[in-house]
Every structure is written in C-alpha cells, then in structure tokens.
Design a protein around this motif. Structure first.
Motif, PDB file in Angstrom:
ATOM      1  N   THR A  13       0.819  -1.222   0.000  1.00  0.00           N
ATOM      2  CA  THR A  13       0.000   0.000   0.000  1.00  0.00           C
ATOM      3  C   THR A  13       0.850   1.269   0.000  1.00  0.00           C
ATOM      4  O   THR A  13       0.365   2.338  -0.340  1.00  0.00           O
ATOM      5  CB  THR A  13      -0.956   0.033   1.218  1.00  0.00           C
ATOM      6  OG1 THR A  13      -0.210  -0.297   2.394  1.00  0.00           O
ATOM      7  CG2 THR A  13      -2.088  -0.935   1.046  1.00  0.00           C
ATOM      8  N   ASN A  14       2.128   1.136   0.376  1.00  0.00           N
ATOM      9  CA  ASN A  14       2.997   2.320   0.300  1.00  0.00           C
ATOM     10  C   ASN A  14       3.241   2.721  -1.148  1.00  0.00           C
ATOM     11  O   ASN A  14       3.626   3.842  -1.435  1.00  0.00           O
ATOM     12  CB  ASN A  14       4.361   2.039   0.945  1.00  0.00           C
ATOM     13  CG  ASN A  14       4.231   1.922   2.432  1.00  0.00           C
ATOM     14  OD1 ASN A  14       3.412   2.596   3.029  1.00  0.00           O
ATOM     15  ND2 ASN A  14       5.030   1.051   3.027  1.00  0.00           N
ATOM     16  N   ARG A  15       3.066   1.764  -2.054  1.00  0.00           N
ATOM     17  CA  ARG A  15       3.381   2.035  -3.464  1.00  0.00           C
ATOM     18  C   ARG A  15       2.127   2.303  -4.294  1.00  0.00           C
ATOM     19  O   ARG A  15       2.215   2.566  -5.470  1.00  0.00           O
ATOM     20  CB  ARG A  15       4.098   0.814  -4.058  1.00  0.00           C
ATOM     21  CG  ARG A  15       5.400   0.468  -3.396  1.00  0.00           C
ATOM     22  CD  ARG A  15       6.572   1.031  -4.206  1.00  0.00           C
ATOM     23  NE  ARG A  15       7.827   0.464  -3.751  1.00  0.00           N
ATOM     24  CZ  ARG A  15       8.399  -0.591  -4.281  1.00  0.00           C
ATOM     25  NH1 ARG A  15       7.839  -1.192  -5.308  1.00  0.00           N
ATOM     26  NH2 ARG A  15       9.529  -1.044  -3.813  1.00  0.00           N
ATOM     27  N   PHE A 116      -5.171 -26.696  17.845  1.00  0.00           N
ATOM     28  CA  PHE A 116      -4.428 -25.441  18.001  1.00  0.00           C
ATOM     29  C   PHE A 116      -4.723 -24.809  19.360  1.00  0.00           C
ATOM     30  O   PHE A 116      -5.886 -24.725  19.773  1.00  0.00           O
ATOM     31  CB  PHE A 116      -4.792 -24.453  16.884  1.00  0.00           C
ATOM     32  CG  PHE A 116      -4.274 -24.871  15.531  1.00  0.00           C
ATOM     33  CD1 PHE A 116      -2.904 -25.010  15.323  1.00  0.00           C
ATOM     34  CD2 PHE A 116      -5.145 -25.130  14.479  1.00  0.00           C
ATOM     35  CE1 PHE A 116      -2.422 -25.402  14.070  1.00  0.00           C
ATOM     36  CE2 PHE A 116      -4.669 -25.517  13.235  1.00  0.00           C
ATOM     37  CZ  PHE A 116      -3.302 -25.660  13.032  1.00  0.00           C
ATOM     38  N   ASP A 117      -3.679 -24.369  20.030  1.00  0.00           N
ATOM     39  CA  ASP A 117      -3.850 -23.627  21.286  1.00  0.00           C
ATOM     40  C   ASP A 117      -4.073 -22.146  21.014  1.00  0.00           C
ATOM     41  O   ASP A 117      -4.779 -21.470  21.754  1.00  0.00           O
ATOM     42  CB  ASP A 117      -2.596 -23.794  22.160  1.00  0.00           C
ATOM     43  CG  ASP A 117      -2.320 -25.260  22.456  1.00  0.00           C
ATOM     44  OD1 ASP A 117      -3.168 -25.879  23.128  1.00  0.00           O
ATOM     45  OD2 ASP A 117      -1.285 -25.787  21.981  1.00  0.00           O
ATOM     46  N   VAL A 118      -3.412 -21.681  19.950  1.00  0.00           N
ATOM     47  CA  VAL A 118      -3.518 -20.251  19.607  1.00  0.00           C
ATOM     48  C   VAL A 118      -3.702 -20.109  18.094  1.00  0.00           C
ATOM     49  O   VAL A 118      -3.008 -20.748  17.311  1.00  0.00           O
ATOM     50  CB  VAL A 118      -2.241 -19.464  20.028  1.00  0.00           C
ATOM     51  CG1 VAL A 118      -2.350 -18.002  19.630  1.00  0.00           C
ATOM     52  CG2 VAL A 118      -1.990 -19.585  21.527  1.00  0.00           C
ATOM     53  N   ILE A 119      -4.678 -19.284  17.718  1.00  0.00           N
ATOM     54  CA  ILE A 119      -4.813 -18.877  16.310  1.00  0.00           C
ATOM     55  C   ILE A 119      -4.354 -17.421  16.273  1.00  0.00           C
ATOM     56  O   ILE A 119      -4.863 -16.598  17.043  1.00  0.00           O
ATOM     57  CB  ILE A 119      -6.287 -18.902  15.841  1.00  0.00           C
ATOM     58  CG1 ILE A 119      -7.032 -20.143  16.313  1.00  0.00           C
ATOM     59  CG2 ILE A 119      -6.388 -18.654  14.345  1.00  0.00           C
ATOM     60  CD1 ILE A 119      -6.643 -21.417  15.684  1.00  0.00           C
ATOM     61  N   MET A 120      -3.409 -17.120  15.389  1.00  0.00           N
ATOM     62  CA  MET A 120      -2.904 -15.746  15.332  1.00  0.00           C
ATOM     63  C   MET A 120      -3.196 -15.100  13.986  1.00  0.00           C
ATOM     64  O   MET A 120      -3.127 -15.765  12.951  1.00  0.00           O
ATOM     65  CB  MET A 120      -1.396 -15.736  15.537  1.00  0.00           C
ATOM     66  CG  MET A 120      -1.012 -15.821  16.981  1.00  0.00           C
ATOM     67  SD  MET A 120       0.740 -15.549  17.127  1.00  0.00           S
ATOM     68  CE  MET A 120       0.884 -15.753  18.871  1.00  0.00           C
ATOM     69  N   CYS A 121      -3.496 -13.814  14.023  1.00  0.00           N
ATOM     70  CA  CYS A 121      -3.653 -13.022  12.793  1.00  0.00           C
ATOM     71  C   CYS A 121      -2.971 -11.674  13.043  1.00  0.00           C
ATOM     72  O   CYS A 121      -2.804 -11.273  14.192  1.00  0.00           O
ATOM     73  CB  CYS A 121      -5.126 -12.707  12.514  1.00  0.00           C
ATOM     74  SG  CYS A 121      -6.220 -14.119  12.548  1.00  0.00           S
ATOM     75  N   GLY A 122      -2.618 -10.972  11.966  1.00  0.00           N
ATOM     76  CA  GLY A 122      -2.239  -9.571  12.119  1.00  0.00           C
ATOM     77  C   GLY A 122      -3.462  -8.810  12.576  1.00  0.00           C
ATOM     78  O   GLY A 122      -4.590  -9.245  12.351  1.00  0.00           O
ATOM     79  N   LYS A 123      -3.295  -7.645  13.184  1.00  0.00           N
ATOM     80  CA  LYS A 123      -4.460  -6.931  13.735  1.00  0.00           C
ATOM     81  C   LYS A 123      -5.429  -6.521  12.623  1.00  0.00           C
ATOM     82  O   LYS A 123      -6.617  -6.438  12.818  1.00  0.00           O
ATOM     83  CB  LYS A 123      -4.029  -5.729  14.561  1.00  0.00           C
ATOM     84  CG  LYS A 123      -3.451  -4.582  13.746  1.00  0.00           C
ATOM     85  CD  LYS A 123      -3.483  -3.277  14.524  1.00  0.00           C
ATOM     86  CE  LYS A 123      -2.888  -2.179  13.657  1.00  0.00           C
ATOM     87  NZ  LYS A 123      -3.093  -0.844  14.131  1.00  0.00           N
ATOM     88  N   GLN A 124      -4.885  -6.264  11.443  1.00  0.00           N
ATOM     89  CA  GLN A 124      -5.732  -5.961  10.292  1.00  0.00           C
ATOM     90  C   GLN A 124      -4.873  -6.076   9.031  1.00  0.00           C
ATOM     91  O   GLN A 124      -3.652  -6.053   9.117  1.00  0.00           O
ATOM     92  CB  GLN A 124      -6.321  -4.555  10.388  1.00  0.00           C
ATOM     93  CG  GLN A 124      -5.301  -3.443  10.280  1.00  0.00           C
ATOM     94  CD  GLN A 124      -5.802  -2.149  10.906  1.00  0.00           C
ATOM     95  OE1 GLN A 124      -6.095  -2.106  12.092  1.00  0.00           O
ATOM     96  NE2 GLN A 124      -5.899  -1.113  10.088  1.00  0.00           N
ATOM     97  N   ALA A 125      -5.548  -6.208   7.879  1.00  0.00           N
ATOM     98  CA  ALA A 125      -4.805  -6.224   6.612  1.00  0.00           C
ATOM     99  C   ALA A 125      -4.740  -4.793   6.104  1.00  0.00           C
ATOM    100  O   ALA A 125      -5.717  -4.049   6.209  1.00  0.00           O
ATOM    101  CB  ALA A 125      -5.500  -7.115   5.598  1.00  0.00           C
ATOM    102  N   VAL A 126      -3.587  -4.410   5.558  1.00  0.00           N
ATOM    103  CA  VAL A 126      -3.431  -3.004   5.177  1.00  0.00           C
ATOM    104  C   VAL A 126      -4.168  -2.639   3.889  1.00  0.00           C
ATOM    105  O   VAL A 126      -4.261  -1.470   3.548  1.00  0.00           O
ATOM    106  CB  VAL A 126      -1.936  -2.611   5.049  1.00  0.00           C
ATOM    107  CG1 VAL A 126      -1.229  -2.671   6.385  1.00  0.00           C
ATOM    108  CG2 VAL A 126      -1.222  -3.476   4.010  1.00  0.00           C
ATOM    109  N   ASP A 127      -4.721  -3.630   3.179  1.00  0.00           N
ATOM    110  CA  ASP A 127      -5.510  -3.258   1.994  1.00  0.00           C
ATOM    111  C   ASP A 127      -6.955  -2.919   2.362  1.00  0.00           C
ATOM    112  O   ASP A 127      -7.489  -1.910   1.968  1.00  0.00           O
ATOM    113  CB  ASP A 127      -5.424  -4.332   0.901  1.00  0.00           C
ATOM    114  CG  ASP A 127      -5.847  -5.716   1.373  1.00  0.00           C
ATOM    115  OD1 ASP A 127      -6.033  -5.910   2.596  1.00  0.00           O
ATOM    116  OD2 ASP A 127      -5.983  -6.615   0.518  1.00  0.00           O
ATOM    117  N   GLY A 128      -7.601  -3.778   3.180  1.00  0.00           N
ATOM    118  CA  GLY A 128      -8.991  -3.507   3.550  1.00  0.00           C
ATOM    119  C   GLY A 128      -9.107  -2.695   4.822  1.00  0.00           C
ATOM    120  O   GLY A 128     -10.041  -1.926   5.000  1.00  0.00           O
TER     121      GLY A 128
END
Lengths: 267, 472
Positions: A13-15, A116-128
């Motif tokens: 998204t920087n580009r 799974f003990d933990v499911i991880m995601c980034g806090k949000q996607a930078v496109d949406g």
C-alpha cells in the motif's frame, strides 16, 4: 503450544496510487507483500515455539500467487503451510472469509491430528483495513479473542497477553485455545538464514480447495455468501484549510496561536 | 581575481521583465544560503529565480552575463560539499520547479526529464512501468540535475555504474544565455570532444543543465538482499574481492560497523539487524543486494553468494527477499547520515575513494589518525567500489578546536589516499570544501587545465564562482 497463523498477501500500500479518473487502485508495478502485521504474528508464533515447543502452521486464503508468501513464512519459523484456494471463495467479504478460515482451521486440525492452542492473525490487513477477520474467526470457532497483542508473557499454562492500548499497555490473561491479533513492534521480524531458506524451499505447501473441505458450505462463501455490498468507491477530497501562525519568536507564535484559538472561543 | 558587479535596481527590473518567479530580500528563504553542510560557509544570494523553463533560465542568464553578475545553479540543496552556496552573492538559479518527467522512449530505453525532477520520483515512476533508473545515491530527494552535476554514485554503482553512465543527452544554458544540446540518444559516439561528459560532474561551473535524456533499463525480475555478519571489519572486507573472482556481479556491496548500526536503529526506533550470533558479538556487516532476470537466476546467485560468504568466515547469512524485508534491511543504511547529524554537534565528512584492496589498511590508518587528534571517527561505505564515507565527529570540542583538528585530519588522510592511488571524492563532488585537496591530489597542471576549460565555457567566470577549480 500449537499455533496457526493466518496471513494475507496484499498489494504494497505504500506504493499504491489511486487513478484520479476511475477512482480505482493502480496496481501495475505494485509488488505483493505479506500483510506487515501478519509478519509480526509469524514472528510471535516462532518465538512462542522457541519458548514452549510445539508446531507453527501458517495458512493463507488466496490465489496461487500466495504460495511465495507462505514459503517465506516457512523460512522464518513456520513448520507447515496451507493455501486455501478456490474460485468459490473469491469475492468473500469479512464475514464469509471468517467462516471459510474457521472451517479450514478445523479441517487442518483433523489433517494434522492436533488441536491449536492459539490462532494468530495480524491486527488488520493493510488493503482492507477492517480488522474484522481475526475477531470473526474467533466467533466462528467459539473462542475468546485478544486483539492488539504486542507480546505474550507468562507461561504456556498461564498466558498473559500484553495488549497495545491508547497511551500504554494492558495485560490480559486468557484461557487457551484463543485467537490473538498482533500489532507491529520495534523489533523487526527475523530474516531467513541460508539454512532455513534452503529447508523451506524443499517443503511441500498443502493446497486445499472447497472439494477437499466438504464441511465448508460454499453457499456461505464468495460473493453469494457476502452480505457486504460496495456501493461506491471514491477518493476523499483533501481540504487544505490550514493556517500558518507567524511571529518573530516561538513565544510570539505561541501567543498568536492562543489569541486565534481564544477568538474562536476554543479555549 | 575575477570581478563581479552587484545587482542594481535596473538589473533587477530587467530580470523581473523576463521572469515572474523572482525573490528578493526577506522573501528569500534562508535555505538558499546553504546546502546540507553549512560548516563550509553560507552566503545569502541577492536574488533568487525559481525558473520554470529553459527559456526563462536563458533570458535571466543573458542579463547576468551582460552585467557580470554571478549565478549559482541550485536543485534541492542536498549537496555535501558547499556546491550550491552562492559564495559571491548574486543570483541563485533554482531549477527545482522544473520538475516534470516529460516522456519515455521505450524503443531507445531513455526518459526525458526536466532537471528539477527528484531522483525518488523518477525511480518510483520507472518501477510502475517495469523499468529501472539504476543510479541510486543515498539522498533520494536530490534533483536529477544535481545528481548529474556531481556525477552522483550510490549503492548500485558496483554493478550499474554512476550517474555518468546513464546520461545520454542534455539541454544546457551557457553562461551567455545561449541554449545548446550535448549528446544524443545513441549508445556510442566517436564525434569529437565529449562536451556531455565535461558537463557531468562540473557542479554548475560550466553551464546550467535544464533538461536531461537519461538511459533506463528493464527492471530486474527478482531481487534479494543478504545481511552478512562478521566478527571484524577486516574479515568482512576481505570477502569483497572474492565476489568478482567468482564471476558474481552484486548490485550493491555495502560495509558497516555495528556502532553506526546501533546509533541508526536508535534514531529510526527500529531494530533491524541482529547484534549477536550464537553468543558472539557481531562487529561488522556486509549488506549485499543481488538481482536477476528470473527467480531461478536469483536463487542460484543466493546459493553461490552464501557459500562464498561462509567460505570467507561469515558468521551467518541472513536473507531478505520480500519487498518489506529488503526495505527494512536497507532502512538503517539509508538513515546513517541523518542519524549521525542528529546525534553529533560538530561534524565534517569526506567521501574519498580508494582501490578496494587498500580499504582495510586505509581505514586502520584513518581510525588511528582520528584517535590521535581526539576526533570520533565513523565510517561506512560502498565496499564494492572503494568509496568510503568518513565522518569526523565531536560533541566536546569548541568549534575552533574542531575546525583546526579537522583540517589536520583531512591533510593527512587525503595525502594517504593519494598515496594509495585514490581520489578525493567518489560521489559528493568538490564544491568549495575540497578544492585544496583536489589540487593536492591531481596537481597544478591538471587544475590549470580544468580552469582553462571553465574559462572557455564561462569567459566572465560568473557560473558558481569559487568552486571546483576556480580560485577566487
């Protein structure tokens, strides 16, 4: 500790520039990257594996192009990788995406014979930028969710999440299994070494389509399963109505600013 | 000594009649008095023209020539040698508003630009078209005209060469205001003296560059950077010539020591590089960028380069291959200069270039001289082409003491550089700051030749007086 990390490949998204005439994204020449927050989730998972043992599995929903992103994750700490890819999944909004990812996670648990003990995601996607998919996955799986995680403290049986909040952090104790969404940190994610990159190149990335996961109802996927409708996309008009406060010295400028605010009865 | 006239109201009125972009008195920003190294002196211009066209530059030059008014060309003002400082006052010709990318010619692989286009803008615009403008000086907010005027080099020079290698043609306004064109959109020429190449690196002393035809290439299909830690700088630098011997052609090979990496990470508030490996402190790094025509080509290069690093005692090879990882890997390197200037009160720098087999001995010598004089020395640079950036720093000395020690330091290290067969400046230029060392390095005969050339281009010596070879 068994961890599943969900990643997304996004345009850098920087580009990205917006075509001023069509109001659409100009994607030509814009590289795809792993959503930056997801790279911190992979790093956190790799750290937890080093501390507590277990397995890190990384998964992504998207076209075949995402195979490269998954292979990079294999070179920086993930043990296995799954690509969830089917035309029926294309065009999904966050609700449908959460449903598909949750279904795929259950399916991967069966295939791998683990929970799974933990499911991880980034806090949000930078496109949406919605920050909805992590929480929707938690809802679909009936798991607690801890958002904005900067670090994990405590032990495997007493997980305490250091959450980034306005003006500081809070510490949240959570029972496993749980979904955790991760923020970026000052420590950049690790690089692959020559050895880990070479190992990652030899690994098979598992590809799952809708036929392989019959428990996922395709009626709830893609455009048909998505209640969200985009009515219009446009570039907000930038209104430049700034005022330059002038003066001979910093003190005079500050006085002038106070005078202006006072005149508008803002103080 | 050449004599210049001062601006009178009549001359100002003449200039205003041909330009609507004239600034005078308090309307002149203090930025026009300096570049990024005010330590070499500052001077306020009497008048600034923010030109918008070659014709405007030409019209103003005709007036200045007629009245013998000094004119100093200026782009973004990012120079490090005092090159754009109007030491004799007069007119500053600011071309930064001539900032349009005019057109691409993809049959001949050139782009036509106005000289005020920023390097960053051209690089980014090229990427969106699947192209690359290879010169990559550290300062991305410099104008291309300034890059050409200093023959700026940068990180990729080891594989792709310097700015000079990418200038096909240019439009120049001469001292008397005449507009002329040098070069052509061709790959080779044997057509008399190369006036084009005389202009490149002339720092605004021979003419004012207003438009450029620059060579571009198809962008590499795949790129990766290797961060290679070593226990000491000597071991790191010893590995560098091995790449050439192995027929490898990296886009960039930079060296850096751990102290400056830590300082810069503190400045950018990010931890970018590992600081220890398996309990052992990392003291220096090579940062190597490889590019290839395909992913397979790149993979093969990564394999070969990694094996070569291990054979030459690298502690590990870390690989950055996504766009984010590569930009992170270079984030610290790109911010070195800002980090140093942020922490240090008094500093000076040079960008001497040394045959690469002498880098280690030269740096050992430089560090010893710095220590003897009580200066803090920080070095980094382009290991692949021998261009070293040396910073002399002090937070303790008085300015007078610093300047005196600094001069002693320069005298000794430049003499050593000449002894090793090096040159005064690899990419920053001479400006007003390095004239003495240039003369010491190349000798009076060559300086006289340079000054003679200048006098042919600029008989009244009005273009950027007191720079490069023109002794006031």
């Amino acid at each position: 500790m068994n961890i599943c990390v969900c990643i997304k490949q996004v345009p850098d998204t920087n580009r990205i520039k917006i075509d001023p005439v069509t109001n659409t994204l100009v994607r030509k020449g814009v590289p795809s990257i792993i959503n930056p927050f997801d790279t911190y989730a992979v790093e956190m998972a790799a750290n937890l594996k080093e501390r507590f043992g277990g397995t890190v599995i990384v998964m992504s929903m998207g076209p075949e192009q995402a195979l490269g992103a998954l292979r990079v994750c294999l070179s920086v700490g993930a043990d296995e990788a799954y690509l969830i890819s089917d035309r029926a999944f294309g065009g999904s909004d966050t609700l449908a995406t959460g449903y598909i990812i949750a279904g795929a996670i259950r399916h991967i648990e069966k295939l791998e014979g683990i929970k799974f003990d933990v499911i991880m995601c980034g806090k949000q996607a930078v496109d949406g930028d919605t920050a909805q998919v992590g929480p929707q996955v938690a809802e679909q799986l009936g798991l607690p969710q801890v958002t904005y995680a900067a670090d994990i403290e405590g032990s495997a049986s007493n997980v305490i999440v250091r959450r980034e909040v306005d003006g500081g952090f809070d510490l949240t104790k959570v029972q496993l299994p749980t979904v955790i969404t991760v923020v970026s940190s000052k420590q950049m994610p690790r690089y692959a070494t020559y050895a880990t990159r070479s190992d990652a190149k030899k690994k098979t990335i598992h590809v799952l389509n809708s036929a392989a996961m019959p428990e996922i109802d395709t009626a709830q996927c893609g455009l048909n399963g998505s209640p969200t409708r985009v009515v219009r996309t446009y570039t907000p008009v930038v209104v430049k109505n700034g005022v330059t406060v002038e003066g001979e010295s910093a003190e005079e400028i500050a006085d002038n600013l106070i005078g202006m605010l006072d005149a508008k009865m803002l103080l | 000594m050449d004599k210049y006239n001062t601006l009178t109201q009549e001359i100002i009125d003449e200039i205003k009649a041909v330009s609507n972009h004239v600034f005078l008195g308090d309307a002149i920003s203090p930025d026009y008095e300096r570049d990024e190294m005010p330590i070499y002196g500052t001077h306020k211009p009497d008048l600034v023209v923010q030109a918008r066209s070659t014709k405007e530059v030409s019209d103003v030059m005709k007036i200045c020539y007629e009245h013998t008014i000094p004119v100093t060309a200026r782009g973004a003002g990012t120079g490090l040698a005092g090159g754009c400082v109007p030491m004799q006052g007069g007119v500053v010709m600011d071309i930064s508003q001539m900032n349009h990318i005019l057109n691409y010619d993809l049959e001949n692989f050139v782009v036509n630009v106005e000289a005020g286009v920023l390097l960053k803008e051209l690089q980014e615009d090229c990427i969106t078209k699947g192209l690359m403008y290879p010169p990559d000086p550290g300062e991305k907010y410099a104008c291309l005209g300034g890059n050409v005027a200093t023959n700026a080099g940068g990180m990729r020079a080891v594989k792709y060469g310097t700015t000079r290698d990418y200038v096909r043609a240019m439009t120049v306004v001469l001292a008397n205001g005449e507009i002329t064109h040098f070069g052509a959109t061709v790959s080779k020429t044997s057509s008399g003296y190369s006036l084009l190449n005389l202009m490149i690196g002339s720092e605004g002393t021979l003419g004012i560059i207003t438009e450029l035809t620059l060579k571009i290439i198809p962008a590499p299909k795949a790129t990766a950077s290797l961060i290679v830690p070593f226990t000491d700088l000597q071991t790191a630098l010893s590995a560098v010539p091995k790449f050439k011997m192995a027929h490898m052609n990296p886009q960039a090979i930079e060296f850096m020591e751990s102290d400056i990496v830590k300082m810069t990470e503190n400045f950018i508030n990010k931890t970018v590089f590992p600081k220890e490996y398996r309990g052992q402190d990392i003291r220096s790094y090579l940062l190597i960028t490889l590019d290839g025509g395909s992913q397979e080509d790149l993979d093969q290069q990564i394999d070969q380069a990694s094996r070569l690093c291990f054979e030459n005692h690298a502690m590990e090879v870390f690989i950055a291959e996504t766009p984010t990882q590569i930009s992170n890997a270079w984030a610290a390197r790109s911010a070195f200069y800002e980090a140093i200037t942020d922490e240090i009160k008094l500093l000076d720098e040079c960008d001497v270039v040394i045959p690469i087999n002498h880098i280690v001995d030269f740096l050992t010598f430089v560090n010893k001289i710095g220590k003897d004089l009580g200066l803090d020395i920080t070095c980094y640079g382009h290991a692949g082409d021998g261009n070293i950036h040396i910073y002399q720093c002090s937070n303790e000395m008085s300015e007078e003491e610093f300047m005196a020690k600094n001069e002693q330091f320069f005298d000794v290290i430049y003499a050593k550089a000449v002894e090793y067969g090096g040159e005064v400046s690899g990419e920053h230029g001479i400006g007003s700051s390095k004239m003495k060392y240039l003369e010491n390095s190349i000798g009076k005969t060559n300086i006289d030749l340079m000054e003679g050339i200048k006098r042919v281009f600029d008989p009244k010596m009005i273009l950027n007086p007191g720079k490069v070879c023109h002794r006031l």
